[in-house]
Design a protein around this motif. Structure first.
Motif, PDB file in Angstrom:
ATOM      1  N   GLN B 239       0.828  -1.207   0.000  1.00 23.15           N
ATOM      2  CA  GLN B 239       0.000   0.000   0.000  1.00 23.15           C
ATOM      3  C   GLN B 239       0.866   1.263   0.000  1.00 23.15           C
ATOM      4  N   ILE B 240       0.385   2.281  -0.681  1.00 23.21           N
ATOM      5  CA  ILE B 240       1.069   3.579  -0.673  1.00 23.21           C
ATOM      6  C   ILE B 240       0.174   4.542   0.099  1.00 23.21           C
ATOM      7  N   PRO B 241       0.667   5.079   1.227  1.00 26.15           N
ATOM      8  CA  PRO B 241      -0.225   5.898   2.044  1.00 26.15           C
ATOM      9  C   PRO B 241      -0.577   7.230   1.380  1.00 26.15           C
ATOM     10  N   VAL B 242      -1.594   7.876   1.920  1.00 25.29           N
ATOM     11  CA  VAL B 242      -2.010   9.185   1.397  1.00 25.29           C
ATOM     12  C   VAL B 242      -0.855  10.169   1.533  1.00 25.29           C
ATOM     13  N   ILE B 243      -0.286  10.234   2.735  1.00 28.37           N
ATOM     14  CA  ILE B 243       0.809  11.183   2.971  1.00 28.37           C
ATOM     15  C   ILE B 243       2.145  10.452   2.841  1.00 28.37           C
ATOM     16  N   ARG B 244       2.873  10.801   1.796  1.00 28.65           N
ATOM     17  CA  ARG B 244       4.171  10.145   1.567  1.00 28.65           C
ATOM     18  C   ARG B 244       5.314  11.013   2.086  1.00 28.65           C
ATOM     19  N   GLU B 245       5.107  12.310   2.114  1.00 29.71           N
ATOM     20  CA  GLU B 245       6.114  13.217   2.671  1.00 29.71           C
ATOM     21  C   GLU B 245       5.401  14.093   3.692  1.00 29.71           C
ATOM     22  N   ASP B 246       5.526  13.696   4.942  1.00 32.29           N
ATOM     23  CA  ASP B 246       4.745  14.358   5.992  1.00 32.29           C
ATOM     24  C   ASP B 246       5.389  15.662   6.441  1.00 32.29           C
ATOM     25  N   SER B 247       4.589  16.715   6.495  1.00 32.36           N
ATOM     26  CA  SER B 247       5.124  17.995   6.981  1.00 32.36           C
ATOM     27  C   SER B 247       4.384  18.448   8.238  1.00 32.36           C
ATOM     28  N   SER B 248       3.769  17.504   8.943  1.00 29.41           N
ATOM     29  CA  SER B 248       3.046  17.880  10.166  1.00 29.41           C
ATOM     30  C   SER B 248       4.031  18.182  11.289  1.00 29.41           C
ATOM     31  N   ILE B 249       3.561  18.933  12.279  1.00 32.43           N
ATOM     32  CA  ILE B 249       4.394  19.245  13.447  1.00 32.43           C
ATOM     33  C   ILE B 249       4.066  18.202  14.514  1.00 32.43           C
ATOM     34  N   PRO B 250       5.029  17.380  14.899  1.00 33.48           N
ATOM     35  CA  PRO B 250       4.717  16.301  15.846  1.00 33.48           C
ATOM     36  C   PRO B 250       4.184  16.850  17.163  1.00 33.48           C
ATOM     37  N   SER B 251       3.224  16.155  17.726  1.00 37.16           N
ATOM     38  CA  SER B 251       2.714  16.576  19.037  1.00 37.16           C
ATOM     39  C   SER B 251       3.190  15.574  20.096  1.00 37.16           C
ATOM     40  N   ASP B 252       3.268  16.066  21.327  1.00 40.16           N
ATOM     41  CA  ASP B 252       3.725  15.194  22.417  1.00 40.16           C
ATOM     42  C   ASP B 252       2.597  14.361  23.001  1.00 40.16           C
ATOM     43  N   LEU B 253       1.396  14.635  22.547  1.00 40.81           N
ATOM     44  CA  LEU B 253       0.259  13.910  23.123  1.00 40.81           C
ATOM     45  C   LEU B 253       0.375  12.419  22.829  1.00 40.81           C
ATOM     46  N   ARG B 254       0.268  11.623  23.854  1.00 43.57           N
ATOM     47  CA  ARG B 254       0.280  10.171  23.676  1.00 43.57           C
ATOM     48  C   ARG B 254      -0.762   9.588  24.631  1.00 43.57           C
ATOM     49  N   ARG B 255      -1.222   8.430  24.304  1.00 45.91           N
ATOM     50  CA  ARG B 255      -2.157   7.756  25.217  1.00 45.91           C
ATOM     51  C   ARG B 255      -1.629   6.345  25.425  1.00 45.91           C
ATOM     52  N   SER B 256      -1.469   5.980  26.689  1.00 46.05           N
ATOM     53  CA  SER B 256      -0.997   4.613  26.951  1.00 46.05           C
ATOM     54  C   SER B 256      -2.190   3.744  27.341  1.00 46.05           C
ATOM     55  N   LYS B 257      -1.993   2.484  27.132  1.00 46.47           N
ATOM     56  CA  LYS B 257      -3.078   1.535  27.395  1.00 46.47           C
ATOM     57  C   LYS B 257      -3.395   1.519  28.891  1.00 46.47           C
ATOM     58  N   PRO B 258      -4.661   1.675  29.258  1.00 51.76           N
ATOM     59  CA  PRO B 258      -4.986   1.674  30.691  1.00 51.76           C
ATOM     60  C   PRO B 258      -4.699   0.315  31.316  1.00 51.76           C
ATOM     61  N   GLU B 259      -4.463   0.335  32.597  1.00 54.50           N
ATOM     62  CA  GLU B 259      -4.212  -0.934  33.286  1.00 54.50           C
ATOM     63  C   GLU B 259      -5.495  -1.752  33.329  1.00 54.50           C
ATOM     64  N   GLY B 260      -5.315  -3.062  33.493  1.00 52.78           N
ATOM     65  CA  GLY B 260      -6.487  -3.936  33.521  1.00 52.78           C
ATOM     66  C   GLY B 260      -6.907  -4.299  32.112  1.00 52.78           C
ATOM     67  N   ILE B 261      -8.024  -4.959  32.045  1.00 59.41           N
ATOM     68  CA  ILE B 261      -8.463  -5.428  30.734  1.00 59.41           C
ATOM     69  C   ILE B 261      -9.390  -4.387  30.119  1.00 59.41           C
ATOM     70  N   ASP B 262      -8.918  -3.790  29.050  1.00 60.73           N
ATOM     71  CA  ASP B 262      -9.801  -2.848  28.367  1.00 60.73           C
ATOM     72  C   ASP B 262     -10.611  -3.577  27.323  1.00 60.73           C
ATOM     73  N   PHE B 263     -10.195  -4.805  27.006  1.00 60.99           N
ATOM     74  CA  PHE B 263     -10.797  -5.550  25.906  1.00 60.99           C
ATOM     75  C   PHE B 263     -11.830  -6.527  26.451  1.00 60.99           C
ATOM     76  N   ASN B 264     -12.980  -6.505  25.879  1.00 62.08           N
ATOM     77  CA  ASN B 264     -14.043  -7.377  26.357  1.00 62.08           C
ATOM     78  C   ASN B 264     -13.824  -8.795  25.851  1.00 62.08           C
ATOM     79  N   GLU B 265     -13.934  -9.758  26.753  1.00 58.22           N
ATOM     80  CA  GLU B 265     -13.585 -11.122  26.369  1.00 58.22           C
ATOM     81  C   GLU B 265     -14.796 -11.991  26.054  1.00 58.22           C
TER      82      GLU B 265
END
Lengths: 141, 807
Positions: B239-265
């Motif tokens: 696959q060839i992505p839409v953005i091949r030469e990215d000019s965005s300004i990286p953000s520091d925002l990140r989200r980590s997986k919460p503890e425990g089971i977030d996935f329904n079993e």
């Protein structure tokens, strides 16, 4: 004379009222006019029926010709039917309703008791025969 | 006495006949005959809907609510060229004109989105109304309207648009109501801000409702994690992505997986969800002057949507002393959504990011609406809903809104839990999103366009741009949630608010490309950007069209407008080009019977193009369908729905290991391999196909454009146009390119466009479907665009003078 008066009155009144009232304004219009003009049985439903059918046909033809008679088919396309349906259905249905209304108007206008009264009190048999349109030239047995 | 009976019978007969000739009658559940005399009355019925407006060369319309006189020239395709003295009047006039052509469509779409169709159409639409209310489009639209009010400038144009629409509605006599109102015997409602918001939410419903989370969850549990990852990976190395030469300004925002089971079993049974149609996407691209023959930037856009009559789009040209813009909008939304002005051209395609996540709800007492989250007991907000049903009893139902969002699915058994939905389209917009297209049409450069489109929230779009200076750009635009890897692929547990995403990637950090060295930008609903982008995402991405447009644009540097049009009409399928040789190379021609030999010859002579008259596309599609069923027989479950892996993944599996256990047929004792399946499928296809029949692609799979009420006589069926969901010309059944536009930004703008329909929404107008034939055969109209009023006058067929009434 009454036939002409009835025809013209029905057409004018219906065309006017049809601008702002539902199509079934034809019912009171015809009942009233037939009641007032006292047309006899055949004419009482034929006159309103034919006059309204004619006026609807003229209007439809007038509108349809403006688009080279293509609109009748486009309208009938809703029902997947041939274009003639766009003429037949409205014209026959309004004719039927107008005819029935005329008949109703005639029923309201029929007053046979009064005629009997005239016969008994004011007329001899010849007067009755000569003055009652439906009896002209007929013998009463 | 006899007379009284006669009067009574005649009256009864008259009443009976009049009632049915006025109101119609229901034949059965599906068929209702409308009141025929009411409908065909020449004074007020459908005959009055014959469109004769174009026969009157000049007309003066007096209206309250505008400041100065407005002149509207209609060209030979009924496109309005609005010449107003200020922006407010222009937007007012746009509202008035769109309503004059598409009032029923607008009213219908707003009712559809709010779940109120049954009010006017009866019980046939109850299920649809219930679905719309469960998705909460009106709930989301109300939030948007409240937000708009905080932005007076933006709100002013929404108000002007609304007033224009209502000025038209108020001018209507009942005999002038659009045909469909008469057919279903109801009247339009006044247009409100909410109506426009509902139209916008319906676009989000169509484009951003990607949510196979339940099928994924079932697949992961039933197949095991390892097999699931192997079959359902999203990383297509081709696959060839839409953005091949990215000019965005990286953000520091990140989200980590919460503890425990977030996935329904838990497996989920009985959930009904219609997967989005593959190929129902769009293409857009822009080339820089270095790749064009004339040395100008060229922009092309063809959004693919469910095609309908009246058409999805409405063309307008808006001219004021500050604005000169042309393009299309969706009836009900002000401005120009896809179009151009004297400086820039712009357009959009849909972004496939997953914007909709499901959460299991742990009810404490469902009747009371209490549920358990983070050890606390919360109460869901209860919003009473009444679905009014024409000629039937009302349906009352309570919408329950949890901290995650509305309840979208109620389980019918104890094994599964009810599901709430967090959907970007229902989040409160942080900006006046409907203002986007009013601002965009005034822009002169990329910065202005970026600023205008920053307002746009949902459904996320790949906004493409080109300007007269030769700059090109593309940005993944819309609110994208900050997620951890694979968040929302599966059902999430609603046991903690930490499982819910809350932050949005800053717009400057959305993937974007501006004047890339490649000399072009392109999107076709494929994956947005490579895996090195810091914010993980997944969703429903297109597999082949993105590769094809990149392939075409890479191979030349002397492109013309005609080339761009040919690319939009390109019907080659990469899927067929890759897969068919693998099939044919595994078949021994000597062992085929005469019918199989004939099929083999048809397929081997094929150039992988989905032409209307060719038989090979139909045979190939049949082959793929049977082949997939044969391969994936191991993952068919009676009780649980799961999705089949994507076709590109199946192709990779063939290249990786032709002895993969999935190529084995479950019901046989033999251990089959890829070659066996190829031959078995070929035999089955030969048995299924009747070569005496006409197997031409568009005979078997014709394209169609249906009327919104599915009236066959007002639809266009059996269109011979070619194309398929995997080709750039992505016409498939009722889906396809809903507006094709190519614009060259030279000294003089050279623009071409076409859409499958017509400007008028009136089936009795010659402008209802006048462009469909041209669209089907791949022709374009030259768009009449200039600020020179005299030039417009020369080419206009009639004119409306709209003059203000002093109050």
């Amino acid at each position: 004379m009454n036939k002409i008066v009835a025809t013209v009155s029905i057409i004018i009144l219906h065309l006017t009222l049809n601008q702002f009232l539902p199509w079934w304004n034809i019912i009171p219009v015809v009942v009233l006019i037939i009641f007032l003009t006292k047309l006899k049985s055949k004419a009482s439903w034929l006159i309103p029926s034919l006059s309204v059918m004619a006026i609807w046909l003229i209007q439809i033809l007038w509108l349809d010709q403006k688009t080279g008679f293509r609109s009748s088919q486009r309208i009938a396309d809703i029902f997947g039917a041939p274009g003639i349906i766009s003429y037949l259905v409205p014209i026959l249905s309004i004719g039927l309703i107008a005819g029935l209304s005329g008949y109703l108007g005639k029923l309201f206008s029929d007053r046979p008791q009064e005629i009997e009264l005239h016969f008994e009190e004011d007329m001899d048999i010849d007067d009755y025969k000569n003055n009652t349109p439906s009896m002209k030239g007929k013998d009463i047995v | 006495m006899k007379k009284i009976i006669k009067i009574f019978i005649t009256l009864a007969l008259l009443s009976f006949l009049s009632y049915f000739l006025h109101n119609g009658f229901r034949v059965n559940e599906k068929l209702k005959i409308p009141g025929l005399t009411r409908l065909l009355n020449p004074t007020t019925g459908l005959w009055k809907n014959i469109d004769l407006s174009y026969q009157e060369k000049e007309q003066t319309i007096k209206i309250k609510g505008i400041d100065k006189e407005i002149t509207v020239y209609y060209d030979d395709r009924m496109v309005p060229h609005i010449f107003a003295q200020n922006e407010r009047d222009a937007i007012f006039a746009q509202g008035y004109i769109i309503a004059s052509q598409r009032l029923w469509q607008m009213d219908f779409m707003a009712r559809l989105a709010s779940g109120r169709l049954s009010e006017v159409l009866g019980k046939a639409t109850i299920n649809r109304d219930l679905m719309m209310r469960k998705y909460g489009l009106e709930y989301g639209a109300k939030k948007a309207v409240e937000k708009w009010k905080e932005f007076p400038e933006a709100y002013a144009s929404i108000e002007a648009f609304k007033e224009g629409i209502n000025a038209y509605i108020n001018s209507l006599e009942s005999s002038q109501l659009p045909l469909e109102f008469k057919l279903a015997n109801y009247k339009p409602e006044p247009w409100t801000d909410l109506s426009s918001a509902l139209i916008s939410k319906y676009m989000a419903f169509t484009l951003s409702r990607y949510g196979p989370d339940i099928f994924n969850t079932n697949a992961r549990i039933l197949l095991g994690e390892e097999t699931y990852d192997r079959l359902y990976s999203q990383s297509d190395s081709n696959q060839i992505p839409v953005i091949r030469e990215d000019s965005s300004i990286p953000s520091d925002l990140r989200r980590s997986k919460p503890e425990g089971i977030d996935f329904n079993e838990n497996l989920v049974q009985g959930y009904s969800y219609k997967e989005p149609t593959k190929g129902a996407g769009s293409n857009n691209w822009a080339i820089a002057p270095l790749k064009s023959k004339n040395g100008y930037a060229i922009l092309a856009n063809d959004p693919h949507l469910q095609l309908s009559l009246p058409s999805i789009w409405f063309e307008s040209h808006i001219n004021t002393p500050e604005i000169n813009a042309y393009g299309v909008t969706v009836p009900g939304i002000p401005g120009i959504i896809i179009g151009f002005n004297e400086h820039i051209a712009y357009g959009s395609t849909n972004v496939g990011h997953d914007m909709l996540d499901y959460y299991t709800i742990d009810w404490v007492d469902k009747l009371a609406g209490t549920y358990r989250v983070d050890g606390k007991i919360l109460t869901a907000k209860r919003i009473p809903q009444t679905i009014k049903v024409k000629n039937g009893p009302d349906i009352n139902w309570d919408m329950l809104v949890t901290e995650f969002g509305p309840i979208i699915w109620e389980s019918k058994d104890e094994k599964s839990k009810d599901l709430a939905m967090q959907w970007m389209a229902l989040e409160e917009p942080n900006k006046p999103d409907l203002q986007t297209f009013v601002k965009a049409m005034k822009c002169k450069d990329y910065n202005c366009y970026k600023s205008a489109t920053s307002n746009f929230v949902s459904p996320a779009q790949n906004f493409v741009f080109a300007d007269k200076q030769g700059n090109i750009g593309l940005r993944i635009n819309g609110n994208l949630p900050v997620k951890y890897p694979n968040e929302g692929v599966f059902l999430k547990n609603g046991n903690s608010l930490n499982n819910k995403w809350t932050e949005i990637i800053p717009r400057t950090s959305n993937p974007q490309s501006y004047n890339p060295t490649l000399g072009f930008v392109a999107s076709a609903n494929q994956v947005s950007i490579g895996e090195d982008y810091p914010h993980p995402f997944h969703g429903g991405f297109e597999d082949y069209r993105g590769r094809r447009i990149n392939e075409l644009l890479e191979q030349g540097d002397n492109f013309t407008i005609e080339d761009m049009q040919n690319f939009q009409l390109d019907d080659l399928s990469i899927k067929a080009r890759e897969f068919l040789p693998l099939i044919l190379s595994n078949i021994d021609k000597e062992k085929l019977n005469s019918k199989e030999t004939e099929i083999y010859q048809i397929l081997s002579a094929w150039d992988y193009r989905y032409k209307a008259e060719q038989e090979a596309p139909y045979i190939f599609e049949q082959y793929c369908m049977i082949f997939e069923n044969n391969v994936w027989d191991e993952i068919e479950y009676e009780d649980y729905k799961i999705s089949k892996p994507d076709f590109w993944r199946l192709y990779q599996l063939i290249l990786e290991n032709q002895k993969d256990p999935f190529f084995d047929i479950k019901t046989t004792t033999k251990k089959e391999e890829f070659g066996d399946i190829v031959r078995k499928t070929f035999t089955e296809v030969a048995e299924k196909i009747d070569l005496n029949e006409d197997n031409a692609w568009n005979v078997k799979k014709p394209a169609r454009v249906m009327h919104l009420l599915n009236i066959p006589g007002y639809s266009k069926m059996n269109l011979q146009t070619g194309g398929c969901g995997d080709a750039l010309k992505a016409t498939r059944n009722g889906f396809g390119p809903s507006w094709r536009m190519v614009v060259e930004l030279g000294d003089k703008i050279d623009a071409w466009g076409v859409y499958p329909g017509g400007q008028s929404g009136n089936p009795l107008s010659p402008y209802y479907d006048n462009m469909i034939e041209a669209w089907a055969e791949g022709s374009y109209y030259k768009l009449l665009f200039t600020s020179d009023q005299n030039e417009i006058i020369k080419q206009s067929q009639f004119v409306h003078q709209i003059t203000p009434i002093n109050e």
